[in-house]
Design a protein around this motif. Structure first.
Motif, PDB file in Angstrom:
ATOM      1  N   PHE A 299       0.848  -1.202   0.000  1.00 22.37           N
ATOM      2  CA  PHE A 299       0.000   0.000   0.000  1.00 22.37           C
ATOM      3  C   PHE A 299       0.871   1.234   0.000  1.00 22.37           C
TER       4      PHE A 299
ATOM      5  N   THR B  20      -4.773   7.879  -2.405  1.00 25.41           N
ATOM      6  CA  THR B  20      -5.019   6.446  -2.131  1.00 25.41           C
ATOM      7  C   THR B  20      -5.514   6.216  -0.710  1.00 25.41           C
TER       8      THR B  20
ATOM      9  N   TYR C  29      -8.087   6.377   0.936  1.00 23.33           N
ATOM     10  CA  TYR C  29      -9.450   5.999   1.309  1.00 23.33           C
ATOM     11  C   TYR C  29      -9.615   4.512   1.621  1.00 23.33           C
ATOM     12  N   ASN C  30      -8.638   3.681   1.255  1.00 18.43           N
ATOM     13  CA  ASN C  30      -8.746   2.239   1.547  1.00 18.43           C
ATOM     14  C   ASN C  30      -7.483   1.717   2.218  1.00 18.43           C
TER      15      ASN C  30
ATOM     16  N   PRO D 268      -4.922  -0.361   4.663  1.00 12.28           N
ATOM     17  CA  PRO D 268      -4.970  -1.656   5.334  1.00 12.28           C
ATOM     18  C   PRO D 268      -5.207  -1.472   6.825  1.00 12.28           C
ATOM     19  N   GLU D 269      -5.800  -2.483   7.437  1.00  7.38           N
ATOM     20  CA  GLU D 269      -6.141  -2.432   8.855  1.00  7.38           C
ATOM     21  C   GLU D 269      -4.926  -2.101   9.736  1.00  7.38           C
TER      22      GLU D 269
ATOM     23  N   ASN E  22     -13.120   6.965  11.936  1.00  4.71           N
ATOM     24  CA  ASN E  22     -14.169   7.255  10.947  1.00  4.71           C
ATOM     25  C   ASN E  22     -14.458   8.744  10.767  1.00  4.71           C
TER      26      ASN E  22
ATOM     27  N   GLN F 182     -11.000  11.354  -6.627  1.00  6.14           N
ATOM     28  CA  GLN F 182     -10.208  11.379  -5.393  1.00  6.14           C
ATOM     29  C   GLN F 182     -10.027  12.793  -4.857  1.00  6.14           C
TER      30      GLN F 182
END
Ligand SMILES: NC(=O)c1ccc[n+]([C@@H]2O[C@H](COP(=O)([O-])OP(=O)(O)OC[C@H]3O[C@@H](n4cnc5c(N)ncnc54)[C@H](O)[C@@H]3O)[C@@H](O)[C@H]2O)c1
Ligand SMILES: N[C@@H](CCC=O)C(=O)O
Length: 528
Positions: free
Chosen positions: A7, A13, A15-16, A18-19, A360, A481
């Motif tokens: 990543f 980028t 917005y997604n 990794p945890e 969030n 984006q």
């Protein structure tokens, strides 16, 4: 960043993620919160300096949170830092550029290793959401590396020129770019990592020594960037970090004849004042000015309205509208006006506002009391002269009671001659207008003193027209984006035209590093 292999974090980028990014941010945040309230010195000639007066650095999220105590540096401290930089200059300039590059790269690695620690502190200090905070730090490291890459790509900017034919002689003509001397870097509050680190790295790689002064609201993150340089082994005096008010300590840096170059990133008014004061020196010295924006998005009747709406909302409200690249004006062709505005209002209503360290939350607080007051004054004015579609009020419920939280605000029906179509508000507020044609939109878009970023949503065969006509240093087309925000070094070099920037070359790009050097031609002749 450990997740780096899979990543690549950029503003586009983010917005997604990794945890793992969230977990590591949460750990770093807990650690940062457990160590609040320390005192930090200035760093002059490699040593800690403490002033008689201190400044509390409080979080805009909760004003009871004292993040740290910083030095209220004086004119004297400015002079000391310049003297240290002056003394260190000959040694640093004579250091082979490959060694300078190696040290700056090492600092970039340290920034990356500390990205979660610095990112968590940045979120607390600026009120930036967690992904944007991590992005700011990662961008700083990438700017360091970009400066190094450019030095290497140009082989240290030593170039053999043509040989003039002198009968009976051998000639060599070499062009060399050399550093200027002592470079002052003054940075704004909103990107305390990237916009402090980026100019500093370029100045250092070029062989200048640096005095760096961050914004009064955000001394903590630049202090950590300074520590990365120190821990990487950049010699004492080559890099100096001073803190204190712009109008006293900052002004002393500007007025000093010991300064050979300046990079100032900040507001138009302060930047123009600095430009004029600096011009009072004995001769012309380089100055890089990166100033404000009033960035437009134009939406054609042929646009994909879902892409347009999400891109525009992200760019209006990212970092609470406090990016120089923020979208603050939207011009929409009449046939799609109502449909686009409905989407904008709808998406804005879904934005989570609150403590930006929470995963969030998209929008945190504005930076300080004065920005909070400005927001209220602007909203009163906009409500009187236009129509507030959503927002327009401060937020004080629950945990927001102790911070500078405001509602994301969209306004239409504001007369086109109202001053707030032209003045940078630097807050989460945008004005929207219906236009009859793209030519009308373009005329309005360009009718400001700024020219930083601009966005367009429309058909493929309209894009070249947009690129050709728009007066802006960074342009985006059909980008969900972000309509006007989210540049990344090496992908979208960043800089402005007109009142937004002075040099016409963008940081994080191919042409920027030479700005920090001056050319010397070396012609040697000997008898054949
Ligand atoms: N073009 C860009 O790349 C870019 C990037 C980020 C922010 N900005 C602009 O920055 C502004 C927001 O940042 P800000 O509120 O921190 O800006 P600002 O102009 O208030 O302050 C910027 C810096 O200048 C210092 N300063 C103030 N007066 C000074 C003086 N007389 N002499 C020397 N230094 C002085 C401040 O202490 C701070 O470090 C916005 O206008 C934004 O658009 C531009
Ligand atoms: N580089 C950032 C803006 C920096 C200015 O504040 C962007 O592209 O959004």
């Amino acid at each position: 960043m450990t997740a780096e292999t899979t990543f690549k974090l950029t503003y586009a980028t983010m917005y997604n993620p990794p945890e793992e990014l969230h977990q590591r941010f949460d750990e770093a945040l807990a650690e940062a919160k457990a160590t609040l309230g320390r005192e930090y010195g200035m760093i002059i000639n490699g040593e800690e300096y403490f002033a008689a007066e201190k400044v509390e650095d409080r979080s805009p999220i909760h004003t009871d949170w004292v993040l740290g105590f910083f030095q209220k540096g004086t004119e004297r401290d400015a002079q000391n830092a310049l003297a240290a930089a002056r003394k260190a200059f000959p040694g640093w300039a004579a250091t082979p550029w490959q060694e300078r590059v190696a040290l700056v790269r090492k600092a970039a690695d340290l920034i990356n290793q500390r990205v979660f620690e610095i990112g968590a502190k940045l979120a607390l200090e600026v009120g930036k959401n967690r992904m944007e905070s991590l992005g700011d730090v990662a961008e700083s490291a990438d700017l360091y590396r970009y400066a190094c890459t450019m030095m290497e790509a140009h082989d240290g900017y030593v170039k053999e020129m043509g040989i003039d034919p002198l009968a009976g002689y051998q000639v060599s003509n070499i062009s060399v770019l050399r550093p200027y001397g002592v470079w002052v870097v003054i940075s704004p509050f909103n990107f305390p990592a990237a916009l402090t680190g980026g100019p500093v790295a370029h100045a250092l790689v070029a062989g200048n020594t640096v005095v760096m002064k961050p914004a009064t609201d955000t001394p903590w993150v630049p202090r950590m960037i300074a520590e990365c340089l120190r821990d990487a082994g950049v010699p004492a005096g080559v890099f100096n970090y001073v803190t204190g008010p712009g109008r006293s300590l900052g002004q002393a840096l500007i007025d000093s004849p010991d300064v050979n170059g300046i990079t100032f990133t900040g507001s138009y008014d302060v930047g123009m004042g600095i430009y004029r004061d600096y011009a009072k020196g004995k001769y012309i010295r380089p100055i890089v000015l990166e100033l404000g924006g009033k960035n437009p998005a134009i939406v054609s009747r042929h646009a994909n309205l879902d892409d347009a709406a999400i891109g525009i909302v992200r760019s209006i409200f990212g970092l609470q509208g406090q990016k120089c690249s923020a979208c603050s004006r939207v011009f929409v062709e009449a046939p799609v006006y109502d449909a686009l505005v409905e989407r904008l209002v709808n998406l804005t209503g879904k934005l989570a506002v609150g403590d930006p360290t929470e995963r969030n939350v998209y929008m945190g607080p504005v930076i300080n009391k004065s920005a909070y007051a400005d927001y209220q004054a602007f909203c009163t004015d906009l409500g009187q002269h236009g129509r507030i579609l959503t927002g327009g009020k401060v937020l004080t419920e629950g945990a927001m009671a102790k911070g500078y939280f405001v509602a994301p605000t969209l306004v239409d029906e504001l007369p086109l001659d109202h001053r707030l179509w032209k003045q940078e508000m630097f807050l989460p507020i945008a004005t929207i207008a219906r236009v009859q044609s793209l030519d009308e939109a373009m005329r309005l878009a360009n009718d400001v003193d700024y020219g930083l970023t601009a966005g367009f949503y429309g058909a493929e065969d309209e894009l070249a027209w947009f690129e050709d006509k728009i007066e802006a240093g960074v342009t985006y087309m059909n980008r969900p984006q972000g309509a006007t925000t989210g540049a990344w070094p090496g992908f979208q070099p960043f800089g402005g035209w007109k009142g937004s920037g002075a040099i016409g070359k963008n940081m994080g790009g191919w042409h920027y590093l030479p700005v920090y050097m001056r050319e010397q031609i070396r012609t040697r002749v000997r008898k054949a």
